[in-house]
Every structure is written in structure tokens, then in C-alpha cells.
Design an enzyme around this catalytic site. Structure first.
Site, PDB file in Angstrom:
ATOM      1  CG  ASP A 187      -2.113   0.932   0.996  1.00  0.00           C
ATOM      2  OD1 ASP A 187      -2.062   1.749   0.054  1.00  0.00           O
ATOM      3  OD2 ASP A 187      -3.088   0.864   1.769  1.00  0.00           O
TER       4      ASP A 187
HETATM    5  C1  BGC Z   1      -4.927   3.386   0.173  1.00  0.00           C
HETATM    6  C2  BGC Z   1      -5.030   2.356  -0.927  1.00  0.00           C
HETATM    7  C3  BGC Z   1      -4.890   3.019  -2.264  1.00  0.00           C
HETATM    8  C4  BGC Z   1      -3.577   3.762  -2.315  1.00  0.00           C
HETATM    9  C5  BGC Z   1      -3.311   4.452  -3.635  1.00  0.00           C
HETATM   10  C6  BGC Z   1      -3.719   4.288   0.015  1.00  0.00           C
HETATM   11  O1  BGC Z   1      -3.807   5.402   0.860  1.00  0.00           O
HETATM   12  O2  BGC Z   1      -4.893   2.741   1.424  1.00  0.00           O
HETATM   13  O3  BGC Z   1      -6.248   1.669  -0.819  1.00  0.00           O
HETATM   14  O4  BGC Z   1      -4.987   2.083  -3.290  1.00  0.00           O
HETATM   15  O5  BGC Z   1      -3.583   4.746  -1.291  1.00  0.00           O
HETATM   16  O6  BGC Z   1      -4.080   5.563  -3.784  1.00  0.00           O
END
Ligand code: BGC
Length: 781
Positions: free
Chosen positions: A280
């Protein structure tokens, strides 16, 4: 002379290398040869994304190449490095999961827009219990991904809804891993049918937003296997996602992105996952540990991570073979992407067609919670519409799960389009109030964050009485929003405010006095308290956050154009305190808080213990753990219809389970309206070594649209795997010998038919590895 000779020799060597490399191309040469032709720096570049930039991002978190993602697809979440000399393109990843998230406008091109369809949120889709429908939504979503030039959508998200206050529950599907896994698989299959990839996220146990980057989840292996990993396992059994995204949190003291137990032993060795794993965004801490654990790609990628990997390679703390393995996994997925295939994105997906898909899907997942004396479908054509959210609907949550859609159909628009008359004066009062409140809001530091909610308007009694005199029926919509970075609040969010309750009460009293009904519409992303006010409502429609076609879809249900067939995939408690996770949620700090140091990715070390084990949601309400035998307000699987269904002719293909057994049951529409039924198969296990709920969901199906009097026989196949629990002491899924009861019904508490089946001998259905992710006191971070 000697020098000249040396120079010529090295020039010849260089030419030779270039010629050899020029022949090596991704797609033309074996993957191993491509990896062998890469320099160490190129490999490191490939496993670290190209970075992200936004105001306030600490310097050390900046990516290696700023601006690259914006140049490819503005508003996408990230990109990987291109290595043109080997034919390796950069690929683009974007959120997810309620639709594609990109910027609607681009600086270099003001002549057109790049809007995407906001589909209903995950919780609504899961409440449809309809995998075919979800696959259709996925295909429409995947088409937008491809046509806007993106390679991988960062979704679906299928963490369990462990507690009603989870800030991202709206993105997730259910409290139950079978529903989560099956719905996620349908979504993956739909999206990937368009030639683009998915990232099944967040693996695993990402059930809180509170201090999410430092939250240690302490959970026993049985609960982990049966609840928190199980949805992912089921999703991988029924689909082949290109990628998996590891989560922010730690499990039993180890960051998931640094856990070889999780990312290699479970995911690859036990479940046979073949794609690649990405972190993530800014997740985890130790790039080297992440590489070793099998977290192949670090996103969005920082210069620090690149440097750490290069240094570890130089110091022999990281074996280049591990890097090669991770690079190869990324390359074999790049081979599948539109970018690799040079697909020319049209930037013109069929938004009109997809809006119809969004509308149809929204109607299928709305849940009719209450309908006294057939208050719905609506009888009159003149409606008085109350509640801020009727005029300013919440289509989906905030943060990365938010979609930039071209429009939102409010309830008012939906009603008008269907030929209903609403009160212009009331509309004026509400829209004026909302505009005024929005203008007063302090400017958001970050558009990504949840704006403060607009408090419900305290409407004058005289207006309410006047409306009751003139209009046939009252609608009151209560809205809720939530998103990344924060969990929901108990007061004023899960529990209604005094003004909201008073509004429902006052409207209901005025309309009842005129013998007229009040319908409450819940425009929420998750569970709310209903027990204290529900008697004021003649009907309650749980519309969830239905996407951009909200008003049309709600109107479809209110008018009876579509008969509601959504069922709860999450329990609604009578009170928050009833929930088995209420006291420990969202966890506690394990270090003194120093908020001055907090930023997007820095938070205070915290811990939460999943004391309830597997007894969460309906597993708690239907178990001996529920000592006070609390009943939920609306149980798992619950939902009303404008018709009623009969269940009969339950038949099992065998009385003993010596292999797969077919269960069939006949469903008959006994009422006056055409409708669909969600048929739920639960199994009650004999008492044994492990504590168990009274029943667990093992299969489900949705009937076709049955006309009054029409029947359909629904068939399920169950086998020993469906009877098994995880025995930590034996590191295996085991089905104990004995008599099991198959219960088929309309909810976890509305069981209509049952039959027994015997498992003649204990059966080990699957083996796990010993001692994975042992529960241990949290390590200092
Ligand atoms: C989130 C993810 C997301 C990623 C990219 C993170 O803050 O937890 O779910 O895919 O950002 O935007």
C-alpha cells in the site's frame, strides 16, 4: 599505443554488450534472459515505483521521478519504471474500488473531461449477493480502466467489516469472508475480462483507520485463517488477480508487507498465487525486509527505498536472486498489460451505458429494512422530501475510494424524472441551507479528507405540518460519509443526532395525524443505529451510498419499478455496545502520542487485540459467546421484498458426505409482485473440540426474477471443506466426524428448511504450515 589498444578493446566489448542486449526484449526473450540483461540499478528501479508528489509530503518520501504519473494519466496513483532498451514499458495503476479514480480535467487539455462512472460502494454490491451482477459492474469498470490508459485498478478491497465504525467499511464487502471472497472474485473476473489487472487489497486485517500505518493487530491463527485471510483465499480460488496489495498494519508484531509467512508461505506456497504483490502507498518500513518477504513492488516508490536496496545489495544483506525473483514476477504481469501491448486508449468509454449498469446494480443491493402495512411501494405521486441528504446525496466515501464522476442524481432529480411532484418551497429551504453551510465550511487542508458533515436542518414545525396537509407521503433521508484516515464516530455518526431523530419523529407524527406514511432512507456507507427511532418510520430503505445514479435507483425501489432484493451482508446491532468488538475498537496507543510528528504516513504505534476470535458479526449473535443472547436489530442476511417466498422440497443428493453433495431447494414466489430471493445455506456443526457458532454461511444464490406463483429450484454443492475449521494445534483445516445440519433460509435467523448429513470420519481438508504469524507481545517499533 597500449592505451589505444585498450580503448578499442573496451569499445568492442561495449558494442558487443549493446548488440546482445538489443536482442533481448520483453515478450520476445525468455523472462530469465530479460532479467539477466538488466543492470542491478534497473532491477532496483523496477521494484520501486516512480513516486508520488503532493503538498506536504516529506522530502524523504519523494519519488525518484516526480510528475511521471501525471504525464501518463493525470490523477492515477502511480507508475513503474520503463526500461526502453529491453522493451519494458512503464505501467499505470489507479484506484479503485468503486470505479476508476483519475483527474477529470487536465492542464494541457481544457477542451474535454475525463470523468469516470461512480458505481455503488462495495458494501452495496455485496448486499446484492449476486456474483453475476458484480461481474457485470466489474466489466464496465474495467472498460473505463482500459479506455483511460490505466493498466491495473487498485481494487477490489475485501477486508472484513469487523466493527461498524471502520472508516473504510464502505469500500469493503461484508463481515463474512464467504461473501467477501465470492463478490471480490466476481469483481476481479469482470475487471480483468477487459484485459486490465486488479489489485486485491489490503492483505490483511486492515480493519481500522486509526493510526493505520503503525497499528499492530494481535490475532490468533484460527481467527486469522477462518475470518481475516479466508476472504482472500476464496477470492483467489475463484479468480486470478494480477496483483495483491499488502496492508499498512502489522499482524502479531510484523508489518504485513515484511511478512514472509503471509506473502510467501500463505499466499504463494499454500494458495498458489502467481501474480505480484505491491505495498500500500508508503506502507511498511524496511524495503529490504519487504523484498525478502515477497513484497515485489514498493509503491508509490521513494528514493530512500532505492538507496536502501542498492546499499543492501552492495553489503550482501540482500541477495540479488531475491531481487531477480521479484523482478520476474513483475515482468510477467507487465507482459499482460495494455501498456505492453501498445493499446491505444480511446479516452472515450461508454459512460452512458455504464451509468445504466451503475443504476441497475444500485437497485439490486439496496435493503428494505422495514415496511409496515405496505407503506412501500409509494401509493401517491406527491411527496414531501425532508433531510439534507435528499438534496445532497452521498454517492460514495472519501479518500482513494472516491471517484470523480460527472454528475450525481439526487433523490429530488430521481423523483422528478419518474413524474413525482415535490414541494418547491421545501426544496428551496433545503438547498439554500446546504449552500449556506457549505460556504461556511473551513477550507480543507487536503481535498482527500472528509469534509465536516452538514448538520441536519432544524426545520420549523409549521413547515412540516403544512407539508403533511398537502402531500401524500413523507420521505426523510439521513446521510453519512466516511473515508480514509479516520474511523467513524459513535455519536452523531453511528448514533443519530438529536436533531435527526427529532426530524424523523416530528415528520412522522405530523403525517400519521393525517393518516399518511413516513419513509426513512438511509444514505450511509455502513451500519447505523436504528432501534431508537425505527418505530417512527413506516418504512426504512437502506440505500447505502449508491453511486452517481443514486436518485434514480432509490426512486426505482420506492416506486416498485424494481422490487428490493438486497440482503444485509453485515449485522445491524440494537446498540453499538452490543458489538463484540465495541470495547477494544479501534485499539490503544503503545507509545505516548506525539502528534506534532504526525503526517500522512507517520502515526503513533498502536495495538488492537481481536479478543473475539472468530466470533464477530452473526457468528457472535448466533453463538454461545453471546451470553446475554442479544438479538441484532436486523440480522445478517435480512431484507424484505414487496413479495414473499416459500421454501420447500429441500433435498440432499446423499445422507452421508463421501464426496461433494448437492443440495437443492425449491423457491416459490407466493405474493403479488415479481421478485428475486437470496437463498442462504448455513451449516450447523456437531459439538466438538473447537467452539463454534450455531451456524455458518456456506453457500448462497440469488434466484432469477420470479413472477407471482413461479418457482425455481436452486442447487448448491457442498463438500467436507465447507465443514472444516482451522485447528491451530494441528496446523490444518479439519472437518470433525458427525452429524451436520444443513439449514436453508432467508437470513441467519429465518431458516425455512433443514436436513442432516453425516460425515463418517474426520477429514483433513487442507494443511497449513506450522506456527505462522505467532501471536506475540508487540515488538517495539
Ligand atoms: C490506500 C489504498 C490506495 C492507495 C493508492 C492508500 O492510501 O490505502 O487503498 O490504493 O492509497 O491511492
Amino acid at each position: 599505443m597500449l592505451d589505444m589498444k585498450k580503448l578499442l578493446l573496451s569499445l568492442a566489448a561495449l558494442v558487443c554488450l549493446t548488440v546482445v542486449d538489443a536482442q533481448v526484449r520483453l515478450g520476445k526473450s525468455p523472462l530469465k534472459a530479460v532479467v539477466a540483461a538488466m543492470t542491478t540499478e534497473e532491477k532496483v528501479n523496477l521494484v520501486v515505483g516512480m513516486g508520488m508528489h503532493f503538498p506536504g509530503l516529506p522530502k524523504e518520501m519523494e519519488g525518484p521521478v516526480v510528475g511521471q504519473t501525471n504525464d501518463r494519466v493525470a490523477g492515477a496513483a502511480g507508475t513503474t519504471f520503463a526500461i526502453p532498451r529491453l522493451g519494458i514499458p512503464s505501467i499505470v495503476v489507479a484506484d479503485g474500488p468503486a470505479g476508476l479514480r483519475i483527474k477529470p480535467y487536465r492542464n494541457d487539455d481544457s477542451s474535454r473531461s475525463y470523468f469516470c462512472t461512480a458505481f455503488p460502494i462495495g458494501t452495496l454490491l455485496a448486499s446484492s449477493w449476486d456474483t453475476t451482477l458484480v461481474q457485470r459492474v466489474g466489466a464496465a469498470m474495467g472498460n473505463e480502466v482500459r479506455e483511460y490508459g490505466v493498466d491495473i485498478l487498485l481494487g477490489p478491497a475485501l477486508n472484513n467489516q469487523r466493527n461498524p465504525l471502520g472508516g473504510r467499511n464502505f469500500e469493503y464487502y461484508s463481515e463474512d469472508p464467504l461473501i467477501s471472497g465470492r463478490i471480490a472474485a466476481a469483481m476481479v473476473n469482470g475487471i480483468q475480462s477487459q484485459g486490465v489487472g486488479t489489485s486485491v487489497k489490503h492483505f490483511a486485517a486492515n480493519n481500522h483507520e486509526f493510526n493505520r500505518n503503525t497499528m499492530n493487530v494481535v490475532v490468533d491463527e484460527r481467527a486469522l485463517r477462518e475470518i481475516y485471510l479466508r476472504g482472500f483465499q476464496i477470492a483467489l480460488q475463484h479468480s486470478k488477480p494480477w496483483t495483491v496489495m499488502s496492508s499498512y498494519n502489522l499482524i502479531n508484531g510484523i508489518y504485513t508487507s515484511e511478512s514472509a509467512d503471509l506473502l510467501t508461505t500463505v499466499l504463494r506456497d499454500e494458495w498458489n498465487f502467481k501474480g505480484f504483490v505491491m505495498t500500500d502507498w508508503f506502507g511498511g518500513r524496511d524495503a529490504v525486509a519487504q523484498m525478502k518477504a515477497g513484497n515485489d513492488l514498493l509503491m508509490p516508490g521513494t528514493r530512500n527505498q532505492q538507496e536502501a536496496l542498492l546499499q543492501a545489495l552492495r553489503n550482501h544483506q540482500l541477495d540479488e536472486q531475491i531481487l531477480n525473483r521479484n523482478v520476474e514476477r513483475i515482468l510477467q504481469i507487465i507482459l499482460l498489460t495494455p501498456s505492453f501491448k501498445n493499446y491505444a486508449a480511446s479516452n472515450r468509454p461508454d459512460l452512458k451505458g455504464h451509468a445504466l449498469v451503475a443504476r441497475a446494480a444500485a437497485t439490486e443491493g439496496m435493503v428494505l429494512l422495514r415496511n409496515e402495512y405496505h407503506a412501500l411501494p409509494l401509493k401517491g405521486k406527491r411527496v414531501a422530501v425532508f433531510g439534507n441528504a435528499s438534496y445532497d446525496m452521498v454517492t460514495g466515501g472519501t479518500g482513494s475510494g472516491d471517484v470523480n464522476e460527472a454528475y450525481t442524481v439526487s433523490l429530488i432529480d430521481g423523483l422528478k424524472d419518474a413524474g413525482y411532484t415535490i414541494d418547491p418551497q421545501l426544496q428551496g429551504i433545503y438547498t439554500g441551507y446546504i449552500a449556506e453551510q457549505k460556504a461556511r465550511r473551513p477550507r480543507q487542508a487536503n481535498a482527500f479528507l472528509l469534509p465536516p458533515p452538514i448538520t441536519e436542518m432544524d426545520l420549523d414545525d409549521r413547515v412540516i405540518t403544512e407539508m403533511a396537509g398537502v402531500y401524500d407521503v413523507a420521505l426523510v433521508t439521513i446521510g453519512r460519509n466516511s473515508g480514509e484516515f479516520a474511523d467513524r464516530r459513535l455519536e452523531g455518526d453511528f448514533n443519530f443526532t438529536a436533531t435527526e431523530k427529532a426530524l424523523i419523529h416530528r415528520v412522522s407524527a405530523a403525517f400519521r395525524q393525517k393518516n399518511k406514511k413516513t419513509i426513512v432512507i438511509l444514505n450511509t456507507g455502513g451500519v447505523v443505529e436504528t432501534a431508537s427511532w425505527r418505530d417512527d418510520a413506516d418504512a426504512i430503505l437502506l440505500a447505502w451510498q449508491p453511486g452517481q445514479e443514486a436518485g434514480h435507483a432509490i426512486t426505482d425501489i420506492l416506486t416498485g419499478r424494481v422490487n428490493p432484493s438486497g440482503r444485509l451482508a453485515v449485522s445491524f446491532p440494537m446498540a453499538y455496545a452490543d458489538e463484540p468488538t465495541a470495547t477494544g475498537f479501534p485499539g490503544r496507543l503503545t507509545q505516548a502520542s506525539d502528534t506534532s510528528n504526525h503526517s500522512f504516513v507517520v502515526s503513533t504505534p498502536s495495538e488492537v487485540t481481536y479478543d473475539e476470535g472468530i466470533f464477530n458479526g452473526y457468528r457472535f449473535y448466533e453463538s454461545a459467546q453471546n451470553k446475554s443472547t442479544l438479538a441484532p436489530a436486523y440480522e445478517f442476511g435480512y431484507g424484505l421484498s414487496y413479495t414473499s417466498f416459500g421454501y420447500d422440497q429441500l433435498a440432499l443428493s446423499s445422507k452421508a458426505m463421501n464426496g461433494p453433495v448437492t443440495v437443492s431447494v425449491r423457491i416459490t414466489n407466493k405474493g403479488q409482485a415479481a421478485g428475486k430471493e437470496v437463498v442462504q445455506l448455513y451449516i450447523a456443526a456437531p459439538a466438538g473440540a473447537l467452539p463454534l457458532p450455531q451456524r455458518e454461511l456456506k453457500a448462497f444464490a440469488k434466484t432469477g426474477l420470479l413472477q407471482p406463483g413461479q418457482s425455481q429450484t436452486v442447487r448448491f454443492t457442498i463438500d467436507a471443506r465447507d465443514l472444516a475449521s482451522y485447528y491451530t494445534d494441528r496446523s490444518a483445516w479439519i472437518a470433525a466426524a458427525g452429524i451436520y445440519t444443513v439449514q436453508v433460509g432467508a437470513s441467519s435467523r429465518d431458516l425455512r428448511q433443514s436436513a442432516t448429513i453425516e460425515l463418517p470420519r474426520e477429514t483433513i481438508t487442507e494443511r497449513g504450515h506450522d506456527g505462522l504469524l505467532p501471536m506475540s507481545p508487540s515488538k517495539p517499533l
